[in-house]
Design an enzyme around this catalytic site. Structure first.
Site: not given
Ligand code: GA4
Length: 323
Positions: A265, A200, A255, A198
């Site tokens: 993570r 941002d 990204h 996607h």
């Protein structure tokens, strides 16, 4: 695509996308905030990648490690306790309202002090580490966009930062936890996607993660590359609104995040957005004589509404391009 047979941790997640292994990219621009050339380098990085790594940023490491520790102790709570935080921004598996799923759990809050979500979150779940961190990262975001404005030779230099500083700025903060999933990874022999591709929607995104890899960016030639993690630095991404305000000169970075098979993570991202009523248009001072705007005029509210009506990976800006 892999169909899960109810893994214990995230049992509602039934359809997770996968991708082929990709290579680690060593060419991410690294910008030293104290470098007198930072303004030129930032603009160059945002034109080419829409993304760069920021070092010597001045945010104390303890702000990051404290929040990371608090985030982990929250995410390690029993599921029933975490579910109680749903009204305050907790979510798992589902990303957005339109059927996107991921191998992820998160806390997502608006940072506007007039809204109560951040206050409630910090009082109940993350104590004050979250406030210290957000204050520091907001200041960093203001500084970064002011340096960018200098690099773009925009005057006054607060043309972008005033939008983030505005008390009605529609900015948000997200804490993401991507648990490892060794069984599934072994089963599929591919990489699991924790957060699908996607861009941002906002002006700027400031990301910090722990030392676990996973973040990937899409280069101009559409290849996906892995960003080596660095827990001491920030990664800065251009959002859709900045792409429009620069009339396509700075590019909003596509990204995604892959799951590590062994380590979890944790990432923390500040998304700096404008006030809802703000018109998002190409800045006249950035337009050459006779240059046409690439996008139709819209307000941030209109764009955000469109984002929340679209799938995660959609090319949202495409809907606003002039034909
Ligand atoms: C992507 C960037 C931020 O994480 C976010 C996301 C938001 C959400 O998770 O609620 C969105 C996504 C993001 C873009 C399209 C819409 C909205 C999920 C989704 C499908 C908080 C944001 O502002 O936009």
């Amino acid at each position: 695509m892999v169909v899960l047979s109810q893994p214990p941790a995230l049992e509602h997640c039934s359809l997770i996308k996968t991708c082929k292994p990709t290579c680690v990219f060593t060419g991410i621009p690294v910008i030293d905030l104290r470098d007198p050339e930072a303004k030129t380098l930032m603009v160059k990085a945002c034109e080419e990648y829409g993304f760069f790594k920021l070092i010597n940023h001045g945010v104390p490491m303890e702000f990051m490690t404290r929040l990371e520790a608090e985030a982990l102790s929250f995410f390690n709570l029993p599921q029933s306790d975490k579910d109680k935080a749903t009204p305050f921004g907790y979510g798992s598996n589902k990303i957005g309202p339109n059927g996107d799923v991921g191998w992820i759990e998160y806390l997502l809050v608006n940072t506007n002090p007039q809204l109560t979500s951040l206050k409630t979150l910090s009082e109940n779940f993350c104590s004050y580490a979250v406030n210290d961190y957000i204050l520091a990262v907001k200041r960093l975001a203001f500084e970064v966009v002011e340096i960018m404005a200098d690099g773009l030779e925009i005057e006054p230099r607060n043309v972008l930062s005033r939008l983030l500083r505005d008390e009605k700025s529609d900015s948000c903060f997200r804490l993401n936890h991507y648990p490892p999933c060794p069984q599934l990874q072994a089963l599929s022999g591919r990489n699991l996607i924790g957060f699908g591709e996607h861009t941002d929607p906002q002006i700027i995104s400031i990301l910090r993660s722990n030392n676990t890899s996973g973040l990937q960016i899409c280069l101009r030639d559409r290849t996906w590359v892995s960003v080596p993690p660095d827990q001491t630095s920030f990664f800065i991404g251009v959002g859709d609104a900045l792409q429009v305000m620069s009339n396509g000169r700075l590019r909003s970075v596509r990204h995604r995040v892959l799951i590590d098979s062994m380590k979890s993570r944790v990432s923390m991202i500040y998304f700096g957005g404008p006030p809802m009523s703000e018109k998002i248009v190409a800045l006249p001072c950035l337009m050459a004589k006779g240059e046409e705007s690439l996008y139709k005029e819209f307000t941030w509210w209109e764009y955000k509404t469109c984002a929340y009506n679209s799938r995660l990976g959609a090319n949202r800006l495409g809907l606003f391009e002039k034909t």
